[in-house]
Motif scaffolding. Structure first.
Motif, PDB file in Angstrom:
ATOM      1  N   ASN A  19       0.827  -1.198   0.000  1.00  0.00           N
ATOM      2  CA  ASN A  19       0.000   0.000   0.000  1.00  0.00           C
ATOM      3  C   ASN A  19       0.872   1.263   0.000  1.00  0.00           C
ATOM      4  O   ASN A  19       0.602   2.213  -0.735  1.00  0.00           O
ATOM      5  CB  ASN A  19      -0.936  -0.025   1.214  1.00  0.00           C
ATOM      6  CG  ASN A  19      -2.177   0.801   1.005  1.00  0.00           C
ATOM      7  OD1 ASN A  19      -2.743   0.817  -0.071  1.00  0.00           O
ATOM      8  ND2 ASN A  19      -2.583   1.480   2.051  1.00  0.00           N
ATOM      9  N   ALA A  20       1.913   1.275   0.808  1.00  0.00           N
ATOM     10  CA  ALA A  20       2.807   2.431   0.903  1.00  0.00           C
ATOM     11  C   ALA A  20       3.718   2.570  -0.321  1.00  0.00           C
ATOM     12  O   ALA A  20       4.242   3.656  -0.595  1.00  0.00           O
ATOM     13  CB  ALA A  20       3.645   2.340   2.171  1.00  0.00           C
ATOM     14  N   LEU A  21       3.901   1.481  -1.065  1.00  0.00           N
ATOM     15  CA  LEU A  21       4.778   1.512  -2.244  1.00  0.00           C
ATOM     16  C   LEU A  21       4.048   1.927  -3.527  1.00  0.00           C
ATOM     17  O   LEU A  21       4.686   2.249  -4.527  1.00  0.00           O
ATOM     18  CB  LEU A  21       5.431   0.140  -2.449  1.00  0.00           C
ATOM     19  CG  LEU A  21       6.466  -0.242  -1.401  1.00  0.00           C
ATOM     20  CD1 LEU A  21       6.849  -1.703  -1.544  1.00  0.00           C
ATOM     21  CD2 LEU A  21       7.691   0.657  -1.503  1.00  0.00           C
ATOM     22  N   GLN A  22       2.725   1.909  -3.505  1.00  0.00           N
ATOM     23  CA  GLN A  22       1.961   2.205  -4.716  1.00  0.00           C
ATOM     24  C   GLN A  22       2.301   3.557  -5.359  1.00  0.00           C
ATOM     25  O   GLN A  22       2.412   3.626  -6.587  1.00  0.00           O
ATOM     26  CB  GLN A  22       0.467   2.082  -4.445  1.00  0.00           C
ATOM     27  CG  GLN A  22       0.038   0.643  -4.283  1.00  0.00           C
ATOM     28  CD  GLN A  22      -1.454   0.492  -4.065  1.00  0.00           C
ATOM     29  OE1 GLN A  22      -2.226   1.398  -4.313  1.00  0.00           O
ATOM     30  NE2 GLN A  22      -1.850  -0.679  -3.595  1.00  0.00           N
ATOM     31  N   PRO A  23       2.504   4.636  -4.594  1.00  0.00           N
ATOM     32  CA  PRO A  23       2.872   5.903  -5.252  1.00  0.00           C
ATOM     33  C   PRO A  23       4.165   5.790  -6.064  1.00  0.00           C
ATOM     34  O   PRO A  23       4.298   6.389  -7.131  1.00  0.00           O
ATOM     35  CB  PRO A  23       3.030   6.888  -4.095  1.00  0.00           C
ATOM     36  CG  PRO A  23       2.210   6.307  -2.986  1.00  0.00           C
ATOM     37  CD  PRO A  23       2.299   4.810  -3.162  1.00  0.00           C
ATOM     38  N   SER A  72      -0.696  -6.264 -10.508  1.00  0.00           N
ATOM     39  CA  SER A  72      -2.063  -6.734 -10.281  1.00  0.00           C
ATOM     40  C   SER A  72      -2.139  -7.587  -9.011  1.00  0.00           C
ATOM     41  O   SER A  72      -3.028  -7.400  -8.168  1.00  0.00           O
ATOM     42  CB  SER A  72      -2.542  -7.518 -11.491  1.00  0.00           C
ATOM     43  OG  SER A  72      -3.832  -8.022 -11.272  1.00  0.00           O
ATOM     44  N   ASN A  73      -1.184  -8.519  -8.869  1.00  0.00           N
ATOM     45  CA  ASN A  73      -1.152  -9.383  -7.684  1.00  0.00           C
ATOM     46  C   ASN A  73      -0.960  -8.568  -6.406  1.00  0.00           C
ATOM     47  O   ASN A  73      -1.614  -8.811  -5.392  1.00  0.00           O
ATOM     48  CB  ASN A  73      -0.055 -10.436  -7.804  1.00  0.00           C
ATOM     49  CG  ASN A  73      -0.361 -11.478  -8.844  1.00  0.00           C
ATOM     50  OD1 ASN A  73      -1.509 -11.730  -9.187  1.00  0.00           O
ATOM     51  ND2 ASN A  73       0.679 -12.102  -9.373  1.00  0.00           N
ATOM     52  N   TRP A  74      -0.045  -7.613  -6.443  1.00  0.00           N
ATOM     53  CA  TRP A  74       0.237  -6.818  -5.248  1.00  0.00           C
ATOM     54  C   TRP A  74      -0.926  -5.884  -4.916  1.00  0.00           C
ATOM     55  O   TRP A  74      -1.205  -5.648  -3.743  1.00  0.00           O
ATOM     56  CB  TRP A  74       1.537  -6.050  -5.410  1.00  0.00           C
ATOM     57  CG  TRP A  74       2.723  -6.946  -5.621  1.00  0.00           C
ATOM     58  CD1 TRP A  74       2.850  -8.257  -5.240  1.00  0.00           C
ATOM     59  CD2 TRP A  74       3.936  -6.620  -6.280  1.00  0.00           C
ATOM     60  NE1 TRP A  74       4.076  -8.748  -5.623  1.00  0.00           N
ATOM     61  CE2 TRP A  74       4.771  -7.770  -6.267  1.00  0.00           C
ATOM     62  CE3 TRP A  74       4.422  -5.472  -6.891  1.00  0.00           C
ATOM     63  CZ2 TRP A  74       6.036  -7.787  -6.815  1.00  0.00           C
ATOM     64  CZ3 TRP A  74       5.686  -5.484  -7.445  1.00  0.00           C
ATOM     65  CH2 TRP A  74       6.490  -6.636  -7.403  1.00  0.00           C
ATOM     66  N   ASN A  75      -1.595  -5.354  -5.949  1.00  0.00           N
ATOM     67  CA  ASN A  75      -2.756  -4.497  -5.686  1.00  0.00           C
ATOM     68  C   ASN A  75      -3.857  -5.285  -4.983  1.00  0.00           C
ATOM     69  O   ASN A  75      -4.629  -4.719  -4.206  1.00  0.00           O
ATOM     70  CB  ASN A  75      -3.285  -3.875  -6.985  1.00  0.00           C
ATOM     71  CG  ASN A  75      -2.407  -2.744  -7.471  1.00  0.00           C
ATOM     72  OD1 ASN A  75      -1.723  -2.086  -6.689  1.00  0.00           O
ATOM     73  ND2 ASN A  75      -2.412  -2.511  -8.769  1.00  0.00           N
ATOM     74  N   ALA A  76      -3.927  -6.582  -5.237  1.00  0.00           N
ATOM     75  CA  ALA A  76      -4.917  -7.441  -4.586  1.00  0.00           C
ATOM     76  C   ALA A  76      -4.484  -7.813  -3.164  1.00  0.00           C
ATOM     77  O   ALA A  76      -5.290  -8.353  -2.396  1.00  0.00           O
ATOM     78  CB  ALA A  76      -5.144  -8.707  -5.411  1.00  0.00           C
ATOM     79  N   GLN A  77      -3.226  -7.531  -2.826  1.00  0.00           N
ATOM     80  CA  GLN A  77      -2.687  -7.848  -1.491  1.00  0.00           C
ATOM     81  C   GLN A  77      -1.983  -6.617  -0.919  1.00  0.00           C
ATOM     82  O   GLN A  77      -0.751  -6.611  -0.776  1.00  0.00           O
ATOM     83  CB  GLN A  77      -1.657  -8.970  -1.577  1.00  0.00           C
ATOM     84  CG  GLN A  77      -2.084 -10.242  -2.243  1.00  0.00           C
ATOM     85  CD  GLN A  77      -0.874 -11.155  -2.371  1.00  0.00           C
ATOM     86  OE1 GLN A  77      -0.247 -11.507  -1.379  1.00  0.00           O
ATOM     87  NE2 GLN A  77      -0.526 -11.538  -3.582  1.00  0.00           N
ATOM     88  N   GLU A  79      -1.454  -5.540   1.836  1.00  0.00           N
ATOM     89  CA  GLU A  79      -0.693  -5.748   3.073  1.00  0.00           C
ATOM     90  C   GLU A  79       0.600  -6.523   2.839  1.00  0.00           C
ATOM     91  O   GLU A  79       1.398  -6.700   3.762  1.00  0.00           O
ATOM     92  CB  GLU A  79      -1.557  -6.483   4.105  1.00  0.00           C
ATOM     93  CG  GLU A  79      -1.820  -7.941   3.790  1.00  0.00           C
ATOM     94  CD  GLU A  79      -2.786  -8.212   2.630  1.00  0.00           C
ATOM     95  OE1 GLU A  79      -2.817  -9.366   2.149  1.00  0.00           O
ATOM     96  OE2 GLU A  79      -3.502  -7.299   2.175  1.00  0.00           O
ATOM     97  N   LYS A  80       0.859  -6.961   1.597  1.00  0.00           N
ATOM     98  CA  LYS A  80       2.082  -7.712   1.285  1.00  0.00           C
ATOM     99  C   LYS A  80       3.302  -6.861   1.640  1.00  0.00           C
ATOM    100  O   LYS A  80       3.376  -5.691   1.317  1.00  0.00           O
ATOM    101  CB  LYS A  80       2.111  -8.092  -0.198  1.00  0.00           C
ATOM    102  CG  LYS A  80       3.349  -8.908  -0.568  1.00  0.00           C
ATOM    103  CD  LYS A  80       3.239  -9.467  -1.959  1.00  0.00           C
ATOM    104  CE  LYS A  80       4.484 -10.220  -2.377  1.00  0.00           C
ATOM    105  NZ  LYS A  80       4.829 -11.340  -1.515  1.00  0.00           N
TER     106      LYS A  80
END
Length: 96
Positions: A19-23, A72-77, A79-80
């Motif tokens: 979540n914090a890495l998305q930007p 796509s996988n990380w957006n679904a998780q 909290e990874k």
């Protein structure tokens, strides 16, 4: 390898969730580092512009930009967790 740089980078490793890495993903700044490589060694090679070593890792697919499937996988998780290291302008990530 510069000892001071290596020490500095070792101290800057953090564990951060997706979540914090998305930007950083949105600005195309993420580099995925294969867990077989030492995150600090990759950071030092990039910081010191060691083109020969970095190019070899890219050819061997040990470092790369995240794929569409990865994102796509990380957006679904969200909290990874990832081990991260900032080497401007990039954020190096390795899955935990």
């Amino acid at each position: 390898m510069t000892t001071d740089l290596k020490t500095q980078l070792q101290e800057e490793i953090a564990e951060i969730d997706w979540n914090a890495l998305q930007p950083h993903a949105r600005r195309d700044a993420l580099i995925v580092v294969n867990p077989l490589l030492d995150l600090v060694a990759v950071g030092v090679a990039i910081a010191e512009d060691n083109k020969q070593v970095v190019d070899r890792w890219i050819r061997e697919q040990l470092i790369c930009k995240p794929s569409v499937d990865d994102l796509s996988n990380w957006n679904a998780q969200p909290e990874k967790m990832f081990k991260t290291l900032i080497v401007q302008p990039f954020v190096l990530i390795s899955a935990i």
